[in-house]
Scaffold this active site. Structure first.
Site, PDB file in Angstrom:
ATOM      1  N   THR B 154      32.299  37.489  36.392  1.00 39.36           N
ATOM      2  CA  THR B 154      32.232  37.429  37.862  1.00 39.36           C
ATOM      3  C   THR B 154      31.836  38.820  38.369  1.00 39.36           C
ATOM      4  OG1 THR B 154      34.631  37.754  38.014  1.00 39.36           O
ATOM      5  CG2 THR B 154      33.827  35.500  38.147  1.00 39.36           C
ATOM      6  N   LYS B 180      36.605  37.823  30.100  1.00 40.53           N
ATOM      7  CA  LYS B 180      36.044  38.273  31.380  1.00 40.53           C
ATOM      8  C   LYS B 180      37.221  38.688  32.253  1.00 40.53           C
ATOM      9  CE  LYS B 180      35.791  36.570  34.901  1.00 40.53           C
ATOM     10  NZ  LYS B 180      36.623  36.748  36.135  1.00 40.53           N
ATOM     11  N   THR B 191      45.041  37.424  30.041  1.00 43.18           N
ATOM     12  CA  THR B 191      44.131  37.971  31.039  1.00 43.18           C
ATOM     13  C   THR B 191      43.393  36.840  31.730  1.00 43.18           C
ATOM     14  OG1 THR B 191      42.416  39.557  31.491  1.00 43.18           O
ATOM     15  CG2 THR B 191      42.099  38.153  29.585  1.00 43.18           C
ATOM     16  N   GLU B 277      37.434  47.090  38.063  1.00 41.05           N
ATOM     17  CA  GLU B 277      36.613  47.222  39.274  1.00 41.05           C
ATOM     18  C   GLU B 277      36.576  48.680  39.748  1.00 41.05           C
ATOM     19  OE1 GLU B 277      36.852  42.702  40.994  1.00 41.05           O
ATOM     20  OE2 GLU B 277      38.380  44.119  41.623  1.00 41.05           O
ATOM     21  N   ASN B 401      35.848  44.838  46.369  1.00 42.81           N
ATOM     22  CA  ASN B 401      36.775  43.822  46.845  1.00 42.81           C
ATOM     23  C   ASN B 401      36.660  43.528  48.329  1.00 42.81           C
ATOM     24  OD1 ASN B 401      38.288  42.817  44.558  1.00 42.81           O
ATOM     25  ND2 ASN B 401      38.667  44.988  44.231  1.00 42.81           N
ATOM     26  N   THR B 406      31.122  38.177  50.517  1.00 43.17           N
ATOM     27  CA  THR B 406      30.008  38.217  51.470  1.00 43.17           C
ATOM     28  C   THR B 406      28.664  38.357  50.766  1.00 43.17           C
ATOM     29  OG1 THR B 406      30.368  40.579  51.736  1.00 43.17           O
ATOM     30  CG2 THR B 406      31.404  39.110  53.320  1.00 43.17           C
TER      31      THR B 406
END
Lengths: 406, 406
Positions: B154, B180, B191, B277, B401, B406
């Site tokens: 993702t 992932k 996870t 991230e 995040n 969007t």
């Protein structure tokens, strides 16, 4: 950047309290970073402090001195250096600076309480503080609350203060308080630093009870970033200047004064969140239908501290899946997802565990686009509830905290 | 941006496993987002799943089907939509899509396990998935592990996979896994999504035991942001293609295969953190001198999840006061600050609660400037220890995040 927060317009003086500030160049020169609060003889002081195991040297000295007597004569506060994780030397420094203020005021060193906020792990510049103390004392004045609120700021962008006046059986009582702190905020006992004064004749026991009750409903209900400071302290100074007989816990006047103290503390606690590091949203999290208050608070904090919820709110994105995720990770034993409801203000997202058929993305987006809104959760398993306040998580939070020491 | 992480170079096929991917345009078109993993008859599957109370529909269906039998024939995985907080309709969708795959493969619907990852709170595009399944089945091949790792990404920036080959009494055994997940990562059970396969003849009980042991030392030791996903799942598929007799828990070969499974899981768990991230640092947190392993983990997580520690690390700022703050807030009962030690790699910052006299800012800064380092803590109250892995907190975490939907 603070959310709906401006400088306090009217901070009423409290009979028996004088405040003075001076520049001690503690972190760097160019600002007044030292504050002296002088209390009239007969004042009674109560305090609550951080639960962090690495409580800073000034916190440890405050606890020691307040455990002996509530009869205190002065507070010595510095910004720019927390005097935390400084070992035995840090305690020596706190003793030395409070002794210097005691000498200037003509009271005993044990009647002065120290407070520090700023960088952790560095020794205080004791000599510069000693040189600045006489200047702060010379500046003492009853109407210097706003200057005092400014002197204790670190990464705060707005000075924080609040005042209330209430009528008691013995006459009009004033409650005025100031606070600082915008990061390392999930107090659990008190916020970074908050000083509240009243001229009411609260006994030491009544002052202590009123402070704990007010803090439980205010500073203990906010979180900026889930981190608990080493220096959190909130004190209530009752100068006993109004009236002739003491107010005990349970008296009619106790409740009147407590309500004013609570209102001041809530306004200050909200100010801390509104000025939360990088904040663009002021968010109320209300959790009801819980089996216990502890459980309601647990879920409220799981939502309020979730980085994914906070970044979505920053983006004005009604990403309610993240709210559901946070409820689910809170660790509530036996929680039944099929009974849970979630609202953004009055917009229903989830009802009895099912996405609401009338919900449209635009309706949620309209709520979280506002600078202030409420995330409401119903756990569907009891009557207990909790309400806490938090802010969102923005680029500026990272920026402020990545650059704080440079 | 991932920290010292590149695409896996060699992912060995596992006898009895074939993988196929296809585009189902689940979130948007333009990528392969559907994965089918086919298992040979006789395979034994074990799984561990999220502890989030809002466990997603596919997680609930996996639990139900695995509780009946470990004899599974296929896994159906999609990215782009988590099928979480979707109520009863979400369960229907998971049943419908797995039934479609079962029909294409000629097995029973109960022999197919569903997995989803992506946005929470939206229904799956069942029809588009149904149309894509035959294309994924047509593409099934034993050497498609890397393509499979790509299909389940993702916000991951690098596909994650690992392989080991070990010699057992019955011949050479292969363990290959993919994973992932880079956000909403503090698994507690597994996870986001990880699929590990081996051709060893582990019994169902041995597969389950090996998976739990390996996950405890790998996925259950990482945190990116303290948030626990609704969809975490880690499964081990043992195809039983090597040798002729079953491997039970406790056999010599069990330990050989377990070591390989654990090594694959640790490599995958590290990959999740390295690709965390916005990550710019890969940080090991080692806490020793604890009274219990639980206490050591509690302190390690308090450090690893502190936004203030994480932003300081992003800035390359050896702001060890924040590490001390995090130790102090962890809630260790009766912790004595005067016995605590803190190190950055081999540089001693705090010893027995006192700042180390030889410490110089430059020495700490040199450690945290590196992309990988260790924060070491000694609590000075016992022999228990824990080690977890985490990353820093950067502008890009907020960016990723805030912009995810969007």
């Amino acid at each position: 950047m603070a959310v709906n927060l401006s400088e306090p317009s009217a901070l009423w003086p409290v009979a028996g309290v004088r405040l003075g500030t001076a520049e001690a160049a503690i972190k760097k020169p160019g600002r007044k970073d030292l504050l002296v609060i002088e209390l009239a003889p007969g004042s009674r002081v109560a305090g609550v402090f951080t639960q962090n195991a690495f409580a800073a040297a000034p916190v440890r000295l405050c606890r020691e001195r307040l455990s002996r007597t509530a009869a205190q004569r002065a507070l010595l506060v510095n910004a720019g250096n927390a005097n935390a994780a400084t070992g035995r030397g840090g305690l020596d420094d706190a003793r030395a600076t409070t002794a210097a203020l005691a000498a200037a005021l003509g009271c005993a060193p044990e009647e002065v309480l120290p407070f520090s906020t700023g960088v952790i792990g560095q020794r205080l510049p004791v000599q510069r503080i000693g040189e600045a103390i006489p200047r702060a004392v010379a500046a003492l004045a009853p109407d210097a609350w706003l200057a005092a609120a400014r002197a204790i700021m670190t990464t705060d962008t707005v000075p924080k203060g609040a005042s209330r006046r209430v009528r008691t059986a013995q006459g009009e009582v004033t409650v005025t308080g100031i606070a600082k702190g915008v990061g390392m905020i999930e107090p659990h006992m008190a916020t970074m630093l908050a000083f509240v004064a009243t001229d009411a004749r609260l006994t030491p026991a009544a002052a202590d009870a009123a402070l704990r009750a007010a803090v439980d409903d205010s500073f203990n209900c906010v979180t900026v970033d889930s981190d608990t400071s080493t220096n959190d302290a909130c004190v209530l100074c009752a100068t006993a200047k109004v009236g002739t007989h003491d107010i005990e816990r349970g008296d009619a006047d106790y409740h009147i004064v407590l309500d004013a103290i609570r209102a001041v503390c809530i306004e200050l606690a909200h100010a801390v969140v509104r000025d939360g590091e990088g904040a663009t949203r002021f968010i109320t999290v209300e959790v009801g239908g819980a089996a216990s208050t502890a459980e309601a608070r647990q879920v409220a904090y799981a939502i309020a501290n979730s980085p994914l919820v906070k970044t979505a709110m920053f983006a004005g994105d009604a990403n309610w899946g993240r709210i559901v995720m946070a409820i689910g990770k809170a660790g509530v034993d036996g929680l039944d997802p099929a009974r849970v409801g979630v609202k953004l203000d009055e917009v229903i997202l989830l009802e009895n565990g099912e996405p609401h058929p009338d919900y449209r993305e635009e309706r949620g987006a309209a709520v979280v686009a506002k600078p202030e809104f409420t995330i409401g959760v119903d756990l569907g398993r009891g009557d207990a509830r909790a309400r806490i306040w938090t802010c969102d998580f923005s680029y500026d939070y990272v920026k402020i905290n990545a650059e704080y020491r440079t």
